[in-house]
Design a protein around this motif. Structure first.
Motif, PDB file in Angstrom:
ATOM      1  N   ASN A   1       0.699  -0.922  -0.040  1.00  0.00           N
ATOM      2  CA  ASN A   1      -0.095   0.080  -0.443  1.00  0.00           C
ATOM      3  C   ASN A   1       0.910   1.450   0.279  1.00  0.00           C
ATOM      4  O   ASN A   1       1.080   1.855  -1.220  1.00  0.00           O
ATOM      5  N   LEU A   2       1.530   1.529   1.044  1.00  0.00           N
ATOM      6  CA  LEU A   2       2.954   2.439   0.703  1.00  0.00           C
ATOM      7  C   LEU A   2       3.516   3.011  -0.082  1.00  0.00           C
ATOM      8  O   LEU A   2       3.568   4.456  -1.077  1.00  0.00           O
ATOM      9  N   PHE A   3       4.358   1.704  -0.135  1.00  0.00           N
ATOM     10  CA  PHE A   3       5.044   2.124  -1.775  1.00  0.00           C
ATOM     11  C   PHE A   3       4.495   1.863  -3.398  1.00  0.00           C
ATOM     12  O   PHE A   3       4.986   2.110  -4.331  1.00  0.00           O
ATOM     13  N   GLY A   4       3.268   0.976  -2.688  1.00  0.00           N
ATOM     14  CA  GLY A   4       2.451   1.045  -3.939  1.00  0.00           C
ATOM     15  C   GLY A   4       2.810  -0.091  -5.204  1.00  0.00           C
ATOM     16  O   GLY A   4       2.065   0.258  -6.335  1.00  0.00           O
ATOM     17  N   PHE A   5       3.579  -0.973  -4.568  1.00  0.00           N
ATOM     18  CA  PHE A   5       3.946  -2.133  -5.506  1.00  0.00           C
ATOM     19  C   PHE A   5       2.750  -3.291  -5.941  1.00  0.00           C
ATOM     20  O   PHE A   5       2.852  -3.870  -6.738  1.00  0.00           O
TER      21      PHE A   5
END
Length: 295
Positions: A125-129
């Motif tokens: 979620n945070l890094f968007g991978f």
């Protein structure tokens, strides 16, 4: 009771314990293989789960497991070796170093579900991978790094001090001594840590449920463009590994032959781990002979 009698009793206890462990492992492996080998076929190893009514298949899941292993080891081995070398040969002996060692040991015992939730919140979620093989590889790296760091550090510290000092006395630099003298001697220990790390990649399911996902796109094995969403070489696609597939098949109960598919997949997983272990040990012996000039 004299010393010889005590020695015989202690020896008998140790032999009995060792035999019990060997028999237990042999029985476990035999049971899994006995239930599953009969369901393994070429179609089973190459077909996709979409053919479930024709008997099912684990082709994409097997490929995903192997691909995930490669990705995880590409990330884990360089970082683990570098950190282990630093902690063994360069890090000063102070409170900070001791604190780092304590943190590494604590990380090695963190439950896999916690690592999976961390991967979901931070990597996905945070890094968007997103749900992808790369996210799963990063999450498994969190698992494997503590083991790799500690194994590398202990392996280097186990090198005889005389050999290290002799290399330095001959005028070799510290880095040359580490790479040409210490690492070849410590290679069997480091290889053992690598095998243990790889085994966790094959068998892990909880962390991958939250990072790699529980489904895979229909893969086109004729498309080797790593940027294509349907390419098997795309590391940023969702991927269901073999361990996750076994859990999913047993938990959902949708397939009429779920028990047979799970048994066959379990046998394939065990055979794959055994073959990987044999290959890794052969490679380790080959590299050891090559680096140390021992025939």
């Amino acid at each position: 009771m004299n010393a010889k009698t005590k020695d015989k009793i202690a020896t008998g206890v140790f032999v009995a314990v060792a035999a019990f462990i060997v028999l237990l492992l042999a029985g476990l492996l035999g049971y899994i293989l006995f239930r599953g080998v009969g369901h393994i076929s070429f179609d089973f190893l190459t077909s996709a789960p979409e053919t479930i009514r024709k008997g099912g298949g684990i082709g994409p899941q097997l490929f995903n497991s192997l691909f995930l292993l490669v990705l995880t080891m590409i990330i884990t081995i360089p970082i683990g070796l570098g950190a282990g070398i630093y902690m063994s040969e360069y890090a000063p002996a102070n409170r900070m170093t001791n604190a780092i060692r304590l943190i590494v040991e604590v990380l090695s015992s963190v439950p896999s579900i916690i690592v999976g939730l961390f991967g979901l919140l931070v990597i996905v979620n945070l890094f968007g991978f997103g749900f992808s093989l790369f996210s799963g590889a990063l999450a498994l790296t969190v698992f494997n790094l503590p083991l790799m760091v500690r194994i590398t550090e202990q392996g280097l510290k186990g090198v005889p001090r005389e050999q290290k000092e002799a290399s330095l006395a001959l005028g070799l630099s510290k880095w040359k001594t580490i790479t040409s003298v210490m690492l070849p001697i410590a290679l069997p220990v480091i290889l053992t840590g690598t095998i243990l790390s790889a085994g966790r990649v094959f068998g892990e399911a909880a962390a991958l449920l939250f990072t790699a996902g529980m489904s895979s796109p229909r893969l086109d094995f004729a498309d080797w463009n790593p940027f294509s969403p349907f390419s098997p070489l795309n590391p940023f696609r969702p991927a269901e590994t073999l361990a996750v597939h076994i859990w999913k098949i047993n938990s959902e109960g949708i397939a009429p032959d779920a028990e047979q598919i799970a048994a066959g997949a379990s046998a394939v997983l065990v055979i794959t781990v055994l073959l990987f272990n044999f290959f890794a040990r052969w490679l380790g012996r080959y590299l050891y002979r090559k680096f140390t000039a021992i025939k």
